[in-house]
Motif scaffolding. Structure first.
Motif, PDB file in Angstrom:
ATOM      1  N   ARG A  80       0.838  -1.197   0.000  1.00  0.00           N
ATOM      2  CA  ARG A  80       0.000   0.000   0.000  1.00  0.00           C
ATOM      3  C   ARG A  80       0.877   1.253   0.000  1.00  0.00           C
ATOM      4  O   ARG A  80       2.024   1.225   0.439  1.00  0.00           O
ATOM      5  CB  ARG A  80      -0.940   0.000   1.213  1.00  0.00           C
ATOM      6  N   SER A 133       2.611   4.844   0.700  1.00  0.00           N
ATOM      7  CA  SER A 133       3.021   5.567   1.895  1.00  0.00           C
ATOM      8  C   SER A 133       2.089   6.749   2.089  1.00  0.00           C
ATOM      9  O   SER A 133       1.501   7.257   1.148  1.00  0.00           O
ATOM     10  CB  SER A 133       4.445   6.068   1.698  1.00  0.00           C
ATOM     11  N   LYS A 134       1.945   7.170   3.318  1.00  0.00           N
ATOM     12  CA  LYS A 134       1.195   8.404   3.561  1.00  0.00           C
ATOM     13  C   LYS A 134       1.949   9.211   4.599  1.00  0.00           C
ATOM     14  O   LYS A 134       2.665   8.639   5.420  1.00  0.00           O
ATOM     15  CB  LYS A 134      -0.232   8.096   4.017  1.00  0.00           C
ATOM     16  N   GLY A 177       7.717   5.592  12.049  1.00  0.00           N
ATOM     17  CA  GLY A 177       6.561   5.158  11.273  1.00  0.00           C
ATOM     18  C   GLY A 177       5.858   3.984  11.938  1.00  0.00           C
ATOM     19  O   GLY A 177       6.004   3.767  13.152  1.00  0.00           O
ATOM     20  N   SER A 178       5.112   3.217  11.181  1.00  0.00           N
ATOM     21  CA  SER A 178       4.411   2.070  11.768  1.00  0.00           C
ATOM     22  C   SER A 178       4.140   1.016  10.697  1.00  0.00           C
ATOM     23  O   SER A 178       4.241   1.280   9.500  1.00  0.00           O
ATOM     24  CB  SER A 178       3.091   2.517  12.410  1.00  0.00           C
ATOM     25  N   PHE A 179       3.829  -0.183  11.165  1.00  0.00           N
ATOM     26  CA  PHE A 179       3.427  -1.264  10.243  1.00  0.00           C
ATOM     27  C   PHE A 179       2.383  -2.125  10.944  1.00  0.00           C
ATOM     28  O   PHE A 179       2.291  -2.112  12.178  1.00  0.00           O
ATOM     29  CB  PHE A 179       4.646  -2.099   9.814  1.00  0.00           C
ATOM     30  N   SER A 206       6.154   2.565   4.840  1.00  0.00           N
ATOM     31  CA  SER A 206       5.389   3.012   6.018  1.00  0.00           C
ATOM     32  C   SER A 206       6.301   3.269   7.218  1.00  0.00           C
ATOM     33  O   SER A 206       5.865   3.775   8.243  1.00  0.00           O
ATOM     34  CB  SER A 206       4.305   1.988   6.382  1.00  0.00           C
ATOM     35  N   LYS A 251      11.212   6.677   8.728  1.00  0.00           N
ATOM     36  CA  LYS A 251      11.006   8.130   8.776  1.00  0.00           C
ATOM     37  C   LYS A 251      11.786   8.822   9.904  1.00  0.00           C
ATOM     38  O   LYS A 251      11.568  10.004  10.170  1.00  0.00           O
ATOM     39  CB  LYS A 251       9.515   8.419   8.928  1.00  0.00           C
TER      40      LYS A 251
END
Ligand SMILES: [Zn+2]
Length: 340
Positions: A45, A47-48, A71-73, A132, A135
């Motif tokens: 998916r 990145s945002k 970030g996260s997953f 994701s 960062k």
């Protein structure tokens, strides 16, 4: 984006610090359902941007500290806690209001400015774990900190979500002025035979993890940047490692102390706080020694709750700081109030 990353990764594998085996290993580990517990469709998916702040600064005594998000997953509880029954997980997830097989899991790093030292606890995932995460450097900039400013990097243990950011996309060291501290037992374990026979990890993924860790140590040694960390001895003013074995043999939590103030950075004592705080004896799939990891978790959580310590951690939801309250079913996280 994904394709760009893959191209970068193939370049890295030829000339990067970690070399082909490590990078291929880390990348392969990401493609397992074990790590993220997601399907290829969700894995790719887009990145945002991170919402709101990506760094949260506060003080521990006179020491400036900031949780910096990487970030996260999403993580799949069934894959992460393979010894639990469907019923146990369903009950725990209902209690935690996370009724999904893709539990959002944050990755944090910790910036500490004490004396003339700028220390970074773990580097996040870098470019190797998808869009994701990775960062941390971007979010360090929000604090006016560049990688060149960092004098000490502590890698709390040699799993990719903690050491992945050591390497830039051109293969160079990201924190090129920093010494890299890793605890002596962590180095010895992964440099040696890396016996994962007690772990719940499957053999192939375990071999991948071991190869990545070993290659990282070799590369750091070659760079002349590796320093063996010793528990209780300051790595920077007021910053020390505390041995927390089990998740990995040299897994370290970090103590930041100044005057009467203290922060205990729990690192990977908790991977899924929503589930593990009320189920402290759940074995996490990546624990090298699951029984010892549980023993360590119990000891540290009890210590933090009993002494009303300010805590933070690698996978506690951002901004990741708060206190632990002992409750009949385990512990509850009492988040610190966001200080605008
Ligand atoms: Zn971790």
């Amino acid at each position: 984006m994904q394709k760009d990353n893959m191209q970068q990764n193939s370049q890295l594998s030829r000339r990067g610090l970690f070399g082909a085996a490590a990078l291929a290993g880390v990348a392969a580990s990401l493609n397992t359902t074990l790590l993220r517990g997601e399907t290829p469709a969700t894995a790719t998916r887009a990145s945002k941007p991170i919402q709101g702040a990506g760094a949260y600064a506060f003080k521990v005594g006179s020491i400036e500290v900031a949780v910096v998000s990487d970030g996260s997953f999403p993580a799949n509880p069934k894959a992460w806690f393979p010894k639990t029954t469907d019923e146990e997980r369903a009950a725990a997830m209902k209690n935690a209001f996370v009724e999904t097989d893709a539990v959002p899991t944050h990755v944090n790093t910790l910036l500490i400015r004490s004396g003339s030292e700028v220390s970074l606890i773990d580097t996040g995932c870098g470019t190797i774990f998808g869009p994701s995460v990775g960062k941390a450097v971007e979010n360090l900039a929000r604090l006016g900190v560049t990688p060149d400013d960092v004098t000490t990097v502590v890698i709390t243990h040699l799993h990719g979500d903690h050491f992945g950011g050591l390497l830039a996309s051109d293969g160079s060291l990201v924190f090129k002025n920093a010494q890299v501290v890793i605890s002596a037992p962590e180095i010895a374990f992964w440099e040696g035979a890396a016996d994962l026979s007690k772990s719940l990890i499957d053999k192939e993924t375990g071999a991948t993890f071991a190869a990545g860790a070993k290659k990282t140590i070799e590369s750091l040694k070659k760079s002349g940047r590796l320093v063996e960390g010793v528990p209780e001895k300051d790595v920077a003013l007021g910053v020390s490692l505390v041995a927390a074995p089990g998740h990995t043999p040299g897994h370290s939590v970090i103590q930041v102390a100044s005057g009467d103030s203290m922060l205990l950075y729990l690192t990977d004592t908790l991977h899924s706080p929503a589930l593990q705080l009320r189920n402290v004896d759940w074995h996490m799939v990546f624990d090298v020694d699951p029984a010892q990891a549980v023993e360590t978790r119990k000891k540290l959580l009890d210590h933090a709750a009993r002494n009303r310590l300010l805590i933070a951690g690698s996978h506690i939801p951002f901004p990741a700081i708060g206190h632990l309250e002992k409750i009949s079913s385990g512990y509850a996280l009492v988040p610190s109030v966001w200080d605008w």
